[in-house]
Motif scaffolding. Sequence first.
Motif, PDB file in Angstrom:
ATOM      1  N   GLU A 360       4.644  10.609   4.016  1.00 41.90           N
ATOM      2  CA  GLU A 360       4.872  10.453   2.589  1.00 41.90           C
ATOM      3  C   GLU A 360       4.923   8.972   2.253  1.00 41.90           C
ATOM      4  N   GLY A 361       4.353   8.618   1.100  1.00 45.85           N
ATOM      5  CA  GLY A 361       4.359   7.223   0.682  1.00 45.85           C
ATOM      6  C   GLY A 361       3.268   6.949  -0.325  1.00 45.85           C
ATOM      7  N   ASP A 362       3.225   5.715  -0.816  1.00 47.83           N
ATOM      8  CA  ASP A 362       2.236   5.339  -1.822  1.00 47.83           C
ATOM      9  C   ASP A 362       0.937   4.896  -1.157  1.00 47.83           C
ATOM     10  N   PHE A 363       0.064   4.317  -1.957  1.00 47.98           N
ATOM     11  CA  PHE A 363      -1.245   3.877  -1.470  1.00 47.98           C
ATOM     12  C   PHE A 363      -1.113   2.871  -0.339  1.00 47.98           C
ATOM     13  N   TRP A 364      -0.137   1.979  -0.433  1.00 47.50           N
ATOM     14  CA  TRP A 364       0.006   0.913   0.557  1.00 47.50           C
ATOM     15  C   TRP A 364       0.507   1.467   1.886  1.00 47.50           C
ATOM     16  N   VAL A 365       1.406   2.433   1.836  1.00 46.16           N
ATOM     17  CA  VAL A 365       1.910   3.046   3.065  1.00 46.16           C
ATOM     18  C   VAL A 365       0.799   3.814   3.772  1.00 46.16           C
ATOM     19  N   HIS A 366       0.031   4.585   3.019  1.00 42.37           N
ATOM     20  CA  HIS A 366      -1.067   5.334   3.636  1.00 42.37           C
ATOM     21  C   HIS A 366      -2.168   4.394   4.130  1.00 42.37           C
ATOM     22  N   GLY A 367      -2.366   3.281   3.424  1.00 42.06           N
ATOM     23  CA  GLY A 367      -3.331   2.296   3.903  1.00 42.06           C
ATOM     24  C   GLY A 367      -2.916   1.687   5.229  1.00 42.06           C
ATOM     25  N   LEU A 368      -1.632   1.374   5.367  1.00 40.94           N
ATOM     26  CA  LEU A 368      -1.130   0.858   6.634  1.00 40.94           C
ATOM     27  C   LEU A 368      -1.227   1.908   7.734  1.00 40.94           C
ATOM     28  N   ASP A 369      -1.024   3.161   7.380  1.00 41.45           N
ATOM     29  CA  ASP A 369      -1.136   4.227   8.377  1.00 41.45           C
ATOM     30  C   ASP A 369      -2.565   4.305   8.922  1.00 41.45           C
ATOM     31  N   THR A 370      -3.535   4.231   8.035  1.00 44.55           N
ATOM     32  CA  THR A 370      -4.934   4.223   8.483  1.00 44.55           C
ATOM     33  C   THR A 370      -5.221   3.003   9.342  1.00 44.55           C
ATOM     34  N   TYR A 371      -4.708   1.859   8.918  1.00 43.83           N
ATOM     35  CA  TYR A 371      -4.939   0.612   9.658  1.00 43.83           C
ATOM     36  C   TYR A 371      -4.359   0.680  11.069  1.00 43.83           C
ATOM     37  N   THR A 372      -3.123   1.137  11.193  1.00 45.58           N
ATOM     38  CA  THR A 372      -2.485   1.154  12.509  1.00 45.58           C
ATOM     39  C   THR A 372      -3.147   2.159  13.453  1.00 45.58           C
ATOM     40  N   HIS A 373      -3.690   3.248  12.906  1.00 44.60           N
ATOM     41  CA  HIS A 373      -4.365   4.224  13.753  1.00 44.60           C
ATOM     42  C   HIS A 373      -5.744   3.735  14.201  1.00 44.60           C
ATOM     43  N   LEU A 374      -6.387   2.932  13.369  1.00 43.37           N
ATOM     44  CA  LEU A 374      -7.729   2.452  13.712  1.00 43.37           C
ATOM     45  C   LEU A 374      -7.705   1.089  14.404  1.00 43.37           C
ATOM     46  N   LEU A 375      -6.535   0.465  14.472  1.00 44.75           N
ATOM     47  CA  LEU A 375      -6.453  -0.895  15.004  1.00 44.75           C
ATOM     48  C   LEU A 375      -6.942  -0.981  16.446  1.00 44.75           C
ATOM     49  N   LEU A 376      -6.362  -0.203  17.337  1.00 41.13           N
ATOM     50  CA  LEU A 376      -6.709  -0.307  18.762  1.00 41.13           C
ATOM     51  C   LEU A 376      -8.142   0.139  19.058  1.00 41.13           C
ATOM     52  N   PRO A 377      -8.601   1.298  18.549  1.00 38.62           N
ATOM     53  CA  PRO A 377     -10.010   1.644  18.814  1.00 38.62           C
ATOM     54  C   PRO A 377     -10.994   0.644  18.228  1.00 38.62           C
ATOM     55  N   SER A 378     -10.659   0.067  17.069  1.00 37.88           N
ATOM     56  CA  SER A 378     -11.547  -0.944  16.480  1.00 37.88           C
ATOM     57  C   SER A 378     -11.598  -2.197  17.343  1.00 37.88           C
ATOM     58  N   ILE A 379     -10.452  -2.628  17.853  1.00 40.62           N
ATOM     59  CA  ILE A 379     -10.426  -3.798  18.735  1.00 40.62           C
ATOM     60  C   ILE A 379     -11.218  -3.517  20.003  1.00 40.62           C
ATOM     61  N   SER A 380     -11.102  -2.300  20.520  1.00 41.42           N
ATOM     62  CA  SER A 380     -11.834  -1.931  21.731  1.00 41.42           C
ATOM     63  C   SER A 380     -13.338  -2.073  21.526  1.00 41.42           C
ATOM     64  N   LEU A 381     -13.847  -1.547  20.421  1.00 41.72           N
ATOM     65  CA  LEU A 381     -15.275  -1.668  20.121  1.00 41.72           C
ATOM     66  C   LEU A 381     -15.647  -3.105  19.773  1.00 41.72           C
ATOM     67  N   LEU A 382     -14.753  -3.796  19.073  1.00 43.26           N
ATOM     68  CA  LEU A 382     -15.026  -5.163  18.625  1.00 43.26           C
ATOM     69  C   LEU A 382     -15.210  -6.106  19.806  1.00 43.26           C
ATOM     70  N   LEU A 383     -14.323  -6.063  20.780  1.00 49.99           N
ATOM     71  CA  LEU A 383     -14.368  -7.017  21.879  1.00 49.99           C
ATOM     72  C   LEU A 383     -15.641  -6.870  22.708  1.00 49.99           C
ATOM     73  N   ILE A 384     -16.102  -5.634  22.864  1.00 48.10           N
ATOM     74  CA  ILE A 384     -17.314  -5.411  23.653  1.00 48.10           C
ATOM     75  C   ILE A 384     -18.553  -5.833  22.876  1.00 48.10           C
ATOM     76  N   SER A 385     -18.613  -5.504  21.566  1.00 51.27           N
ATOM     77  CA  SER A 385     -19.789  -5.847  20.763  1.00 51.27           C
ATOM     78  C   SER A 385     -19.869  -7.346  20.503  1.00 51.27           C
ATOM     79  N   PHE A 386     -18.724  -7.962  20.269  1.00 55.24           N
ATOM     80  CA  PHE A 386     -18.699  -9.378  19.928  1.00 55.24           C
ATOM     81  C   PHE A 386     -19.346 -10.235  21.013  1.00 55.24           C
ATOM     82  N   ALA A 387     -19.159  -9.852  22.273  1.00 53.25           N
ATOM     83  CA  ALA A 387     -19.662 -10.667  23.379  1.00 53.25           C
ATOM     84  C   ALA A 387     -21.177 -10.791  23.340  1.00 53.25           C
ATOM     85  N   SER A 388     -21.871  -9.677  23.087  1.00 57.05           N
ATOM     86  CA  SER A 388     -23.331  -9.737  23.061  1.00 57.05           C
ATOM     87  C   SER A 388     -23.828 -10.553  21.867  1.00 57.05           C
TER      88      SER A 388
END
Length: 507
Positions: A360-388
């Motif tokens: 439960e929460g407003d737009f900002w709380v749900h936005g942070l929820d999406t961010y925290t769930h996607l943070l680690l998988p995004s970093i995982s893909l980012l670090l590998i792609s960035f190198a090439s």
Amino acid sequence: MVSFITRRILVSILVLVAASFIMYNLAAIAGDPLADIRESTSPNKAELIAARTATQHLDLIPPLRWLLWLGGVGKCVIGQCDLGTTFQGQSVSALLPQALGSTLQLVVFSFIIAIVLGVALGIVTALRVYSGFDYSVTLVSFFLYSLPSFLMAVLLKSFVALGYNNFLADPKIAVTTVIVVGIVVGAIVQLIVGGTAKRRLYAFLISGVVTAGLLALMSATGWFTKPSLGPVFVILFTAGIGLAIVSVLAGTNNRRAWLVGGINVLVAIVSYFALQGLLNVSTGGTILILAVAALLVGLVSGYFVGGYDRPLMMRIGALTAVLTAGIVLLDRFMRAWPAYSNSVGGRPIATVGSSTPTLEGDFWVHGLDTYTHLLLPSISLLLISFASYARYARSGMLEVLDQDYVRTARAKGLPERTVIVRHALRNALIPLATLVATDIGALLGGAVITETVFAISGMGALFNSGLGRTDVNPVMGYFLVIAITAIAFNFLADLAYTALDPRVRVR
């Protein structure tokens, strides 16, 4: 141009049909689609086998089933797509948008950041070739590129997510940690700055002391549990963004560029104070409207102030407006952090799923929820792609810097910034256009492993579950999206060549 596009579309359709035939038959013979029913102890086993055989046309050989599937795909032309159903009776046409949305959320952010960061570092290392910074970035790039995606994901879950969540229970940084981090940051900054020993020493001391001081201040004030930028840092960051964009794109002697950048920085600062009430009750639609307004302000200011170099001024205005607006939004998201952290039990960095159920929460709380769930998988893909991207950008820039037209531009007395940004950079990006186009499909495909590790119900999960049960229809839905994406972006890459290199013309 019309004939070229028509030919490419026809060839792409033929390639897609041939590839789908191979993929369908390979997936169909990969296992027994009735294995789960045969192994069950259900009293109506025979009826279940007959029902699945009828709905999935298992009484036909795979090539004939492929023809039926292809006929359903053909109905997409008239807006009635029929991609079949899963073993559970779910329509693949309905499952694909949901799965694709989750995967795009994961992939798009990491993909854009990987391109920007990789290209920027690649160009800087090319300009500082065979320096300590070049060797350091090269070492890190090869190390990241060699890591398997599943290993990167597991390491991030173990050391970043769990470690940071445990740290938030008592967010105090030890003095030794502050000193070590300051030394590491100082060492990195002095590698980037380069120059004489005296200059590097100053860079090391200043950056190290500032970093250590900020960490000590954040620890003492409890910033990690109640983060925010505040008016002072918002003003400093927006001014820094304007300064950086003007310096890189136009140089420090262009008065019109300074005026455009200053206008947009001032608008961002005024908006920060004026729009706080509106931001508190904002929704996604409100933020979208504000983002479009910021972009228009940047373009309009660049257009009217631009003078003889109007396109460049419009780019400066748009970039400054969008990035400074991002700082304002970042501050508002950070101020919603305590409410979100409390709602998830004080362990905000998620390790599984794409959202928190019943949050439960407003737009900002749900936005942070999406961010925290996607943070680690995004970093995982980012670090590998960035190198090439970093390696390709470096080699492309080094090749361009040896060309005759670059030497001619320098001989004419043009500033080094103009030579790099307006002459060398554009041509160095040509090989990257091909790499980016081919990498998009690979990135969506590579998300299969990342989504599995982080339990995200995206395209990877759809493909993995379908292949494990020899459920061909969801596998082919996955294939269709990946194949169309790869073909479309390769076509766009061909068109991008004409924009990057005027010598290339589409005939």
